[in-house]
Design a protein around this motif. Structure first.
Motif, PDB file in Angstrom:
ATOM      1  N   CYS A  45      -3.895   1.783   3.596  1.00  0.00           N
ATOM      2  CA  CYS A  45      -3.951   0.344   3.845  1.00  0.00           C
ATOM      3  C   CYS A  45      -5.274   0.010   4.539  1.00  0.00           C
TER       4      CYS A  45
ATOM      5  N   CYS B 235       0.836  -1.208   0.000  1.00  0.00           N
ATOM      6  CA  CYS B 235       0.000   0.000   0.000  1.00  0.00           C
ATOM      7  C   CYS B 235       0.869   1.256   0.000  1.00  0.00           C
TER       8      CYS B 235
ATOM      9  N   CYS C 132      -6.508  -5.724   4.407  1.00  0.00           N
ATOM     10  CA  CYS C 132      -5.448  -5.814   3.398  1.00  0.00           C
ATOM     11  C   CYS C 132      -4.774  -7.185   3.495  1.00  0.00           C
TER      12      CYS C 132
END
Length: 139
Positions: A17, A10, A21
């Motif tokens: 993020c 990210c 994730c």
């Protein structure tokens, strides 16, 4: 895992993020060198796809495999993992030869020890100092 820095993927993609994730547990920002080769070889999106639809038990193993293979491909673009396999096979062959040599050395030592035992028993040398007879006294 919504922290201020996010995961390495990210951070590279310059996005926030997300809590869910897929890459955050395996490619943290504290070790960007782990994600960089994977991004170069596979791309951030494909790495994410490779980790989707896997059982939780397999995620860590798959992330390690992706990072390891990417690192080897960056380090050696031609042979990559095969060079590592060849090196490992050479080490196994070397250890096998060394083990055979040690076994042969041990066998020779055992045979020598048995030969020495047989000789001492044959010539009566195994009876020790108590069987030694002093010579007769002469006037």
């Amino acid at each position: 895992m919504s922290n201020s820095t996010g995961c390495a993927a990210c951070k590279y993609l310059r996005r926030r993020c997300a809590k869910d994730c897929a890459l955050a547990p395996y490619f943290s920002t504290s070790h960007p060198e782990r994600f960089a080769p994977a991004r170069i070889i596979f791309g951030a999106t494909d790495v994410s796809r490779m980790l989707q639809n896997l059982a939780v038990e397999q995620l860590n193993q798959r992330a390690n495999a992706i990072a390891s293979e990417a690192y080897r491909r960056v380090r050696d673009p031609v042979y990559a993992v095969q060079s590592n396999l060849a090196e490992t096979q050479a080490q196994v062959a070397l250890h096998s030869v060394q083990q055979q040599q040690h076994q042969q050395e041990n066998q020779v030592q055992l045979e020598n020890h048995q030969y020495n035992l047989d000789n001492t028993q044959q010539f009566g040398l195994d009876q020790g100092p108590s069987s030694f007879q002093s010579p007769p006294n002469f006037p």
